[in-house]
Design a protein around this motif. Structure first.
Motif, PDB file in Angstrom:
ATOM      1  N   HIS A   6       8.731   9.951  -0.953  1.00  0.00           N
ATOM      2  CA  HIS A   6       8.081   8.786  -1.561  1.00  0.00           C
ATOM      3  C   HIS A   6       6.694   8.530  -0.991  1.00  0.00           C
ATOM      4  CE1 HIS A   6       9.711   7.220   2.159  1.00  0.00           C
ATOM      5  NE2 HIS A   6       8.979   6.119   2.025  1.00  0.00           N
ATOM      6  N   GLN A  55       7.116   0.748   6.437  1.00  0.00           N
ATOM      7  CA  GLN A  55       7.018   1.735   5.356  1.00  0.00           C
ATOM      8  C   GLN A  55       8.193   2.702   5.351  1.00  0.00           C
ATOM      9  OE1 GLN A  55       3.322   3.858   6.292  1.00  0.00           O
ATOM     10  NE2 GLN A  55       4.539   5.488   7.223  1.00  0.00           N
ATOM     11  N   GLN A  88      10.021  -1.234  -1.862  1.00  0.00           N
ATOM     12  CA  GLN A  88       9.115  -2.269  -1.359  1.00  0.00           C
ATOM     13  C   GLN A  88       9.908  -3.498  -0.933  1.00  0.00           C
ATOM     14  OE1 GLN A  88       6.162  -5.210  -3.579  1.00  0.00           O
ATOM     15  NE2 GLN A  88       5.392  -3.113  -3.715  1.00  0.00           N
ATOM     16  N   ASN A  94       2.963   8.356  -0.264  1.00  0.00           N
ATOM     17  CA  ASN A  94       1.752   8.490  -1.062  1.00  0.00           C
ATOM     18  C   ASN A  94       1.988   8.532  -2.572  1.00  0.00           C
ATOM     19  OD1 ASN A  94       0.021   8.516   1.163  1.00  0.00           O
ATOM     20  ND2 ASN A  94       0.288  10.722   1.459  1.00  0.00           N
ATOM     21  N   LYS A  95       3.191   8.179  -3.033  1.00  0.00           N
ATOM     22  CA  LYS A  95       3.457   8.197  -4.469  1.00  0.00           C
ATOM     23  C   LYS A  95       3.633   6.796  -5.052  1.00  0.00           C
ATOM     24  CE  LYS A  95       5.405  12.839  -4.674  1.00  0.00           C
ATOM     25  NZ  LYS A  95       6.572  13.679  -5.039  1.00  0.00           N
ATOM     26  N   THR A  96       4.117   5.883  -4.244  1.00  0.00           N
ATOM     27  CA  THR A  96       4.304   4.507  -4.726  1.00  0.00           C
ATOM     28  C   THR A  96       3.816   3.536  -3.661  1.00  0.00           C
ATOM     29  OG1 THR A  96       6.532   4.379  -3.789  1.00  0.00           O
ATOM     30  CG2 THR A  96       6.352   5.142  -6.061  1.00  0.00           C
ATOM     31  N   ASP A  97       3.457   2.333  -4.099  1.00  0.00           N
ATOM     32  CA  ASP A  97       3.010   1.290  -3.165  1.00  0.00           C
ATOM     33  C   ASP A  97       4.226   0.609  -2.545  1.00  0.00           C
ATOM     34  OD1 ASP A  97       0.443   1.887  -3.755  1.00  0.00           O
ATOM     35  OD2 ASP A  97       0.138   0.250  -5.177  1.00  0.00           O
ATOM     36  N   SER A  98       5.003   1.382  -1.771  1.00  0.00           N
ATOM     37  CA  SER A  98       6.244   0.830  -1.211  1.00  0.00           C
ATOM     38  C   SER A  98       6.047   0.210   0.158  1.00  0.00           C
ATOM     39  CB  SER A  98       7.301   1.935  -1.112  1.00  0.00           C
ATOM     40  OG  SER A  98       6.835   2.989  -0.293  1.00  0.00           O
ATOM     41  N   LYS A 124      12.009   3.497   0.822  1.00  0.00           N
ATOM     42  CA  LYS A 124      11.355   3.802  -0.449  1.00  0.00           C
ATOM     43  C   LYS A 124      11.127   2.539  -1.269  1.00  0.00           C
ATOM     44  CE  LYS A 124      13.462   8.399  -0.809  1.00  0.00           C
ATOM     45  NZ  LYS A 124      14.314   9.281  -1.632  1.00  0.00           N
ATOM     46  N   TYR A 152       0.854  -1.189   0.000  1.00  0.00           N
ATOM     47  CA  TYR A 152       0.000   0.000   0.000  1.00  0.00           C
ATOM     48  C   TYR A 152       0.890   1.239   0.000  1.00  0.00           C
ATOM     49  CZ  TYR A 152       1.075  -0.229   5.009  1.00  0.00           C
ATOM     50  OH  TYR A 152       1.726  -0.304   6.213  1.00  0.00           O
ATOM     51  N   ARG A 153       0.296   2.378  -0.147  1.00  0.00           N
ATOM     52  CA  ARG A 153       1.063   3.612  -0.173  1.00  0.00           C
ATOM     53  C   ARG A 153       1.361   4.077   1.243  1.00  0.00           C
ATOM     54  NH1 ARG A 153      -0.796   7.196  -5.401  1.00  0.00           N
ATOM     55  NH2 ARG A 153      -0.383   5.527  -6.921  1.00  0.00           N
ATOM     56  N   SER A 190       2.082   6.379   4.467  1.00  0.00           N
ATOM     57  CA  SER A 190       1.387   7.575   4.942  1.00  0.00           C
ATOM     58  C   SER A 190       2.186   8.208   6.064  1.00  0.00           C
ATOM     59  CB  SER A 190       0.000   7.199   5.454  1.00  0.00           C
ATOM     60  OG  SER A 190       0.105   6.280   6.533  1.00  0.00           O
TER      61      SER A 190
END
Length: 351
Positions: A229, A251, A256, A231-235, A254, A220-221, A223
Motif C-alpha cells: 500500500h 502509517q 486511514q 505510496n499508492k493511497t493517502d493512508s 493500510k 499523506y502517502r 513512505s
C-alpha cells in the motif's frame, strides 16, 4: 501515627466494608466491593505479620523453660526472621500507589545521536522489548514501524498490553547508549550512539479530554518499507494537537481509519504522560532520591558490546551478559531498579 495504629485502621476499615456490603445496592455495592478487593491483599499481609509476631513472642516465652527450650528455639529464630520481612512488605503496600501502575503501556523508541548505527540499535532494542513482553505473556502490538534503509528504524511504536505492564517497564524511559564497532566501520573503531525510549501508561478517553477543534489532521502517502500500500493511497495520518504542539504520525496500517485510531491512542498517552510529568515536578521535593522514571533526556543505561556489559547508571549496576539482555532478559535490571525505588520511597516515608 505508628505502624501498629495504621494497621489497626486497615483492619477496621475492612470490617466496616464487609458490614456495609451486606446492605449495599447498585453502584454503591460496586464501589465498596472494589475498595474491599483492593484492601484484601494488605489485610492478608497484616494478619500474617500479626500471626508471626504472636508466634515469635510465644516461642520467646518458652525459651525460659529448659524442657521446651530446644523445641522453641527454631520457631523463635524462624519468626524473628519473618517479622522484619513481613513488616517491610506491609510498609511497601501502605505506600501511595501510582494510579497508572496497573495499566498497559505505549512504547516509543527513536534513534538520537549516531545516524545509521543509532537506527540499527533502536531496531534491536525494540525487538528485545518485544521478546521480553512475549516471555511475560503480554500482548505486543506494533503500532508504527518506520524502517530505515539499512534495516534500522527511524521510529517505532508499540502497545504492550497486560496487567501491571507500566509498573514493570516505567524505569526504561530515558536515553540508552550503545558502544560498539558498527558493521560499516572499516578501521575497527568503537562508535557511541544513543537511542531514546519512552514508556507511557495507556490513557483512556476519560483520562484526557481532547476536543476535535484542537486537532489538525493531515493525510499523506506512506513512505519506506511498509508493504504494497506504500505510496499508492493517502493512508498515512499525521495528527497535531494544537494547544500542546504534540504531533503523532502513523502509517503502519493500510486503512486511514485504523492509522487515525492508533495515532489518537498514542496522542492521548503522550498528553496524559506530559500532565503526569508536570504534576510530578510540582512534587519534586517528595521524590528526592528516587530512581528516575520518565525524563527522556536522562542517560540511564550503556550497552558496551566489546566488553559484553550493560550498565545502568542510576544504580551503578553492571551485568556482563549483554547477549542475554538483548534477547529480552531485562528482569535482573528491572528488579534492581524496583528495589532501589522502593527503598528510597520507604526512606522518604520515614523522614
Amino acid at each position: 501515627m505508628s505502624l501498629s495504629e495504621k494497621l489497626d485502621r486497615v483492619l477496621t476499615r475492612a470490617e466496616e466494608l464487609k458490614h456495609l456490603l451486606s446492605t449495599a445496592e447498585g453502584s454503591q455495592f460496586g464501589a465498596l466491593s472494589k475498595e474491599l478487593s483492593e484492601l484484601e491483599p494488605l489485610v492478608e499481609k497484616v494478619e500474617a505479620l500479626r500471626a508471626a509476631e504472636r508466634a515469635r513472642d510465644e516461642a520467646e516465652a518458652m525459651l525460659a523453660d529448659p524442657e521446651l527450650r530446644e523445641l522453641a528455639e527454631d520457631e523463635y529464630l524462624a519468626q524473628k526472621e519473618a517479622v522484619p520481612r513481613l513488616e517491610r512488605e506491609v510498609r511497601l503496600m501502605l505506600l501511595p500507589k501510582d494510579s497508572a501502575d496497573e495499566r498497559s503501556a505505549i512504547l516509543e523508541i527513536r534513534p538520537a545521536a549516531g545516524g545509521d548505527e543509532a537506527a540499527l540499535f533502536a531496531a534491536e532494542l525494540f525487538r528485545a522489548y518485544q521478546r521480553h513482553a512475549e516471555a511475560r505473556r503480554w500482548r505486543f502490538e506494533v503500532m508504527d514501524y518506520d524502517e530505515s534503509d539499512l534495516g534500522g528504524v527511524k521510529g517505532a511504536v508499540a502497545e504492550i498490553a497486560g496487567r501491571g505492564v507500566f509498573a514493570r517497564l516505567k524505569y526504561e524511559s530515558g536515553v540508552h547508549r550503545v558502544q560498539r564497532v558498527p558493521a560499516t566501520e572499516t578501521q575497527g573503531r568503537i562508535h557511541t550512539s544513543t537511542v531514546t525510549v519512552a514508556i507511557m501508561p495507556e490513557a483512556e478517553e476519560v483520562d484526557v479530554q481532547i476536543n476535535d477543534a484542537d486537532l489538525r489532521i493531515d493525510t499523506y502517502r506512506a513512505s519506506g518499507a511498509g508493504g504494497q500500500h506504500v505510496n499508492k493511497t493517502d493512508s498515512a495520518v499525521r495528527i497535531t494537537h494544537l494547544p500542546t504542539g504534540t504531533v503523532v504520525a502513523m502509517q503502519e496500517e493500510k486503512s486511514q481509519h485504523k492509522n487515525k485510531a492508533k495515532a489518537m491512542k498514542v496522542l492521548r498517552a503522550r498528553i496524559f504522560e506530559a500532565e503526569r510529568a508536570r504534576l510530578a515536578a510540582t512534587r519534586a521535593a517528595d521524590r528526592r532520591g528516587q530512581v528516575g522514571t520518565g525524563d527522556r533526556s536522562e542517560r540511564i543505561r550503556t550497552y558496551n558490546f566489546p566488553q559484553g556489559r550493560v550498565t545502568d547508571h542510576r544504580i551503578g549496576l553492571t551485568l556482563h551478559k549483554i547477549d542475554r539482555v538483548m534477547l529480552g532478559e531485562f528482569d535482573e535490571i528491572i528488579d534492581a531498579l524496583t528495589a532501589e525505588d522502593e527503598a528510597a520511597r520507604l526512606a522518604a516515608e520515614g523522614e
